[in-house]
Design a protein around this motif. Structure first.
Motif, PDB file in Angstrom:
ATOM      1  N   HIS A   1       0.832  -1.211   0.000  1.00 13.84           N
ATOM      2  CA  HIS A   1       0.000   0.000   0.000  1.00 13.84           C
ATOM      3  C   HIS A   1       0.867   1.263   0.000  1.00 13.84           C
ATOM      4  CE1 HIS A   1      -3.246   2.760   0.947  1.00 13.84           C
ATOM      5  NE2 HIS A   1      -2.552   3.180   1.992  1.00 13.84           N
TER       6      HIS A   1
ATOM      7  N   GLY B   1       2.707   2.205  -3.322  1.00 11.74           N
ATOM      8  CA  GLY B   1       1.926   2.434  -4.536  1.00 11.74           C
ATOM      9  C   GLY B   1       1.260   3.797  -4.588  1.00 11.74           C
TER      10      GLY B   1
ATOM     11  N   ARG C   1      -1.714   4.579  -4.127  1.00 12.73           N
ATOM     12  CA  ARG C   1      -2.812   4.754  -3.156  1.00 12.73           C
ATOM     13  C   ARG C   1      -2.302   5.064  -1.751  1.00 12.73           C
ATOM     14  NH1 ARG C   1      -7.791   2.163  -5.019  1.00 12.73           N
ATOM     15  NH2 ARG C   1      -7.452   1.406  -7.117  1.00 12.73           N
TER      16      ARG C   1
ATOM     17  N   THR D   1      -6.665   0.845   0.006  1.00 11.50           N
ATOM     18  CA  THR D   1      -6.397  -0.585  -0.014  1.00 11.50           C
ATOM     19  C   THR D   1      -7.117  -1.271   1.136  1.00 11.50           C
ATOM     20  OG1 THR D   1      -4.201  -0.167  -0.946  1.00 11.50           O
ATOM     21  CG2 THR D   1      -4.560  -2.327   0.045  1.00 11.50           C
TER      22      THR D   1
ATOM     23  N   LEU E   1     -15.424  -6.884  -6.754  1.00 11.84           N
ATOM     24  CA  LEU E   1     -14.164  -6.907  -7.491  1.00 11.84           C
ATOM     25  C   LEU E   1     -14.380  -6.766  -8.988  1.00 11.84           C
ATOM     26  CD1 LEU E   1     -12.308  -9.769  -5.584  1.00 11.84           C
ATOM     27  CD2 LEU E   1     -11.942  -7.304  -5.370  1.00 11.84           C
TER      28      LEU E   1
ATOM     29  N   LYS F   1     -16.854  -3.263  -9.386  1.00 15.06           N
ATOM     30  CA  LYS F   1     -16.492  -2.093  -8.574  1.00 15.06           C
ATOM     31  C   LYS F   1     -17.736  -1.412  -8.013  1.00 15.06           C
ATOM     32  CE  LYS F   1     -12.132  -1.430 -10.818  1.00 15.06           C
ATOM     33  NZ  LYS F   1     -11.048  -0.573 -11.018  1.00 15.06           N
TER      34      LYS F   1
ATOM     35  N   ASP G   1     -13.779   2.292  -5.524  1.00 17.35           N
ATOM     36  CA  ASP G   1     -12.486   2.033  -6.149  1.00 17.35           C
ATOM     37  C   ASP G   1     -11.547   1.591  -5.032  1.00 17.35           C
ATOM     38  OD1 ASP G   1     -10.186   1.974  -7.682  1.00 17.35           O
ATOM     39  OD2 ASP G   1      -9.876   4.136  -7.554  1.00 17.35           O
TER      40      ASP G   1
ATOM     41  N   ARG H   1      -8.464  -1.241  -3.900  1.00 23.99           N
ATOM     42  CA  ARG H   1      -7.544  -2.340  -4.197  1.00 23.99           C
ATOM     43  C   ARG H   1      -7.704  -3.337  -3.048  1.00 23.99           C
ATOM     44  NH1 ARG H   1      -1.352  -1.257  -4.798  1.00 23.99           N
ATOM     45  NH2 ARG H   1      -1.851   0.057  -3.033  1.00 23.99           N
TER      46      ARG H   1
ATOM     47  N   ILE I   1      -6.307  -6.684  -1.223  1.00 24.63           N
ATOM     48  CA  ILE I   1      -5.231  -7.647  -1.026  1.00 24.63           C
ATOM     49  C   ILE I   1      -5.788  -8.705  -0.081  1.00 24.63           C
ATOM     50  CG2 ILE I   1      -2.908  -8.045  -0.127  1.00 24.63           C
ATOM     51  CD1 ILE I   1      -2.274  -5.111  -0.766  1.00 24.63           C
TER      52      ILE I   1
END
Length: 182
Positions: free
Chosen positions: A10, A13, A15, A63, A84, A87, A101, A103, A105
């Motif tokens: 995180h 990146g 974000r 994230t 996923l 969205k 939006d 991400r 993990i």
């Protein structure tokens, strides 16, 4: 270790300035998992006295780390797959979809491929989550990291009390007690 790796991804990146939320799916009661992740409208269930914002909305642009994703109930797996792929999320008790939006993990100690083969984990979700796989062997298999971790945490603790310099002071023979980097 898994959450530390997720936080590192995180922070490295685009974000990094947005929220990071870590959720242990094994610690959430199955009946509350959907509301925790996707939110719930007022009156959606007994005790829902106000609108509850879920982790996906709170993490919008950031994230979301889902630890022990294999513990997620089947009905929530379907909702996660939709989030996923499209969205979009739909809070419990809402008729309205919300765009997000996020991400995601995901991590698990269990063998998700085996769980999918036995019907305990949805194969399409496993496929979606398997975009990039990182294997983190347990510390017992990485003995060389124990000294690095010890020095790191020792430095952190000494820094917190203003004594980090003690690690750099020369020992009885003139050498530093610990090298700057192991």
């Amino acid at each position: 270790g898994k959450e530390l790796a997720a936080r590192a991804i995180h922070r490295a990146g685009p974000r990094a300035s947005r929220p990071f939320i870590g959720v242990n799916m094994g610690a959430i009661p199955p009946t509350l998992a959907a509301a925790e992740l996707f939110g719930a409208e007022r009156g959606a269930f007994t005790g829902a006295e106000r609108r509850r914002v879920g982790h996906f909305e709170r993490c919008d642009g950031g994230t979301l780390f889902l630890d022990e994703v294999g513990e997620m109930p089947g009905e929530v797996q379907v909702l996660l797959l939709r989030a996923l792929e499209l969205k979009e999320i739909q809070p419990v008790g809402s008729e309205r979809l919300r765009s997000v939006d996020v991400r995601v993990i995901a991590a698990s100690d269990s063998d998700l491929a085996s769980a999918a083969a036995k019907g305990r984990f949805r194969a399409p979700l496993l496929h979606r989550l398997s975009g990039y796989e990182i294997e983190l062997p347990p510390l017992r298999e990485r003995r060389e990291d124990v000294a690095r971790l010890l020095v790191h945490f020792l430095r952190e603790e000494l820094r917190a009390v203003g004594e980090e310099h003690k690690l750099d002071d020369p020992g009885p023979r003139g050498e530093a007690w610990l090298p700057a980097e192991l």
